[in-house]
Design a protein around this motif. Structure first.
Motif, PDB file in Angstrom:
ATOM      1  N   LEU A  82       2.385   6.691 -11.590  1.00 45.29           N
ATOM      2  CA  LEU A  82       2.103   6.031 -10.308  1.00 45.29           C
ATOM      3  C   LEU A  82       2.791   4.673 -10.333  1.00 45.29           C
ATOM      4  CD1 LEU A  82       0.597   6.068  -7.584  1.00 45.29           C
ATOM      5  CD2 LEU A  82      -1.342   5.000  -8.759  1.00 45.29           C
ATOM      6  N   LEU A  96      -5.257   0.661 -10.377  1.00 43.41           N
ATOM      7  CA  LEU A  96      -4.816   0.769  -8.983  1.00 43.41           C
ATOM      8  C   LEU A  96      -5.549  -0.253  -8.127  1.00 43.41           C
ATOM      9  CD1 LEU A  96      -3.286   1.980  -6.646  1.00 43.41           C
ATOM     10  CD2 LEU A  96      -4.934   3.861  -6.603  1.00 43.41           C
ATOM     11  N   ASP A  97      -6.847  -0.365  -8.331  1.00 45.26           N
ATOM     12  CA  ASP A  97      -7.650  -1.324  -7.579  1.00 45.26           C
ATOM     13  C   ASP A  97      -7.161  -2.753  -7.861  1.00 45.26           C
ATOM     14  OD1 ASP A  97      -9.711  -1.295  -5.707  1.00 45.26           O
ATOM     15  OD2 ASP A  97     -11.192  -1.953  -7.183  1.00 45.26           O
ATOM     16  N   TYR A 109      -4.120  -3.654  -8.815  1.00 44.36           N
ATOM     17  CA  TYR A 109      -2.817  -3.835  -8.173  1.00 44.36           C
ATOM     18  C   TYR A 109      -2.986  -4.105  -6.677  1.00 44.36           C
ATOM     19  CZ  TYR A 109       1.434  -2.738  -5.721  1.00 44.36           C
ATOM     20  OH  TYR A 109       2.503  -2.800  -4.852  1.00 44.36           O
ATOM     21  N   SER A 119       4.617   1.255  -8.039  1.00 47.02           N
ATOM     22  CA  SER A 119       4.777   0.472  -6.829  1.00 47.02           C
ATOM     23  C   SER A 119       6.264   0.272  -6.598  1.00 47.02           C
ATOM     24  CB  SER A 119       4.111  -0.890  -6.975  1.00 47.02           C
ATOM     25  OG  SER A 119       4.635  -1.774  -6.004  1.00 47.02           O
ATOM     26  N   LEU A 168      -5.052   9.080 -13.242  1.00 56.07           N
ATOM     27  CA  LEU A 168      -5.262   7.956 -12.330  1.00 56.07           C
ATOM     28  C   LEU A 168      -6.201   6.955 -12.982  1.00 56.07           C
ATOM     29  CD1 LEU A 168      -4.919   6.530  -9.636  1.00 56.07           C
ATOM     30  CD2 LEU A 168      -6.832   7.859  -8.758  1.00 56.07           C
ATOM     31  N   LYS A 188       0.794  -1.225   0.000  1.00 55.70           N
ATOM     32  CA  LYS A 188       0.000   0.000   0.000  1.00 55.70           C
ATOM     33  C   LYS A 188       0.829   1.277   0.000  1.00 55.70           C
ATOM     34  CE  LYS A 188      -3.923  -2.281   2.053  1.00 55.70           C
ATOM     35  NZ  LYS A 188      -4.932  -2.246   3.080  1.00 55.70           N
ATOM     36  N   LEU A 213      -5.909  10.689  -6.258  1.00 55.85           N
ATOM     37  CA  LEU A 213      -5.431   9.687  -5.302  1.00 55.85           C
ATOM     38  C   LEU A 213      -5.957   9.979  -3.903  1.00 55.85           C
ATOM     39  CD1 LEU A 213      -1.760   9.275  -6.538  1.00 55.85           C
ATOM     40  CD2 LEU A 213      -3.464   7.443  -6.417  1.00 55.85           C
ATOM     41  N   LEU A 262       2.903   3.683  -2.291  1.00 59.05           N
ATOM     42  CA  LEU A 262       3.089   3.971  -3.706  1.00 59.05           C
ATOM     43  C   LEU A 262       3.870   5.265  -3.893  1.00 59.05           C
ATOM     44  CD1 LEU A 262      -0.576   3.178  -4.771  1.00 59.05           C
ATOM     45  CD2 LEU A 262       1.385   1.643  -4.837  1.00 59.05           C
ATOM     46  N   PHE A 288       0.788   7.237  -0.395  1.00 65.82           N
ATOM     47  CA  PHE A 288       1.643   7.578  -1.525  1.00 65.82           C
ATOM     48  C   PHE A 288       2.469   8.795  -1.166  1.00 65.82           C
ATOM     49  CE2 PHE A 288      -2.043  10.254  -2.262  1.00 65.82           C
ATOM     50  CZ  PHE A 288      -1.516  11.423  -2.809  1.00 65.82           C
ATOM     51  N   ILE A 292       1.818   1.452 -12.465  1.00 59.00           N
ATOM     52  CA  ILE A 292       0.383   1.200 -12.323  1.00 59.00           C
ATOM     53  C   ILE A 292      -0.393   2.001 -13.365  1.00 59.00           C
ATOM     54  CG2 ILE A 292      -1.592   1.386 -10.765  1.00 59.00           C
ATOM     55  CD1 ILE A 292       0.520   0.921  -8.460  1.00 59.00           C
ATOM     56  N   CYS A 293      -0.041   3.268 -13.521  1.00 56.33           N
ATOM     57  CA  CYS A 293      -0.665   4.106 -14.542  1.00 56.33           C
ATOM     58  C   CYS A 293       0.153   5.384 -14.706  1.00 56.33           C
ATOM     59  CB  CYS A 293      -2.121   4.428 -14.193  1.00 56.33           C
ATOM     60  SG  CYS A 293      -2.366   5.274 -12.619  1.00 56.33           S
TER      61      CYS A 293
END
Length: 97
Positions: free
Chosen positions: A70, A89-90, A92, A72, A84, A17, A37, A19, A48, A79-80
């Motif tokens: 974004l 994101l969801d 991941y 990890s 966003l 969690k 975000l 980022l 983040f 992620i993107c």
């Protein structure tokens, strides 16, 4: 010949969690992603932090044309970028939880 078994370290939800947003100070898309975000954090628990790519020439080379990005830091997964992508994101966050 002995083979050494490499044991994978379990991933904790806290690591998943955390980022990183790579962006720039005067970037309207970066600001929009940060706001998006923060709004998404109301629904899903994650952290983040923002890294200014102008602070590191290597980051400028990597992300200069894609910001905001974004990432990890745990999996080094993009992620993107630009906007966003809530589904990405969801997805991941859901992979590990």
């Amino acid at each position: 010949m002995m083979t050494k078994r490499i044991e994978s370290t379990p991933v904790t939800p806290d690591q998943v969690k955390k980022l990183i947003v790579y962006g720039r100070e005067d970037c309207h898309l970066c600001q929009e992603m940060i706001v998006a975000l923060k709004n998404f954090q109301v629904q899903v628990s994650f952290e983040f932090h923002v890294v200014d790519i102008d602070s590191d020439p290597e980051l400028i080379v990597l992300y200069g044309e894609k910001i905001p990005v974004l990432m990890s830091p745990l999996t080094n997964q993009l992620i993107c970028h630009y906007f966003l992508d809530v589904a990405a994101l969801d997805g991941y966050l859901g992979e590990f939880g």
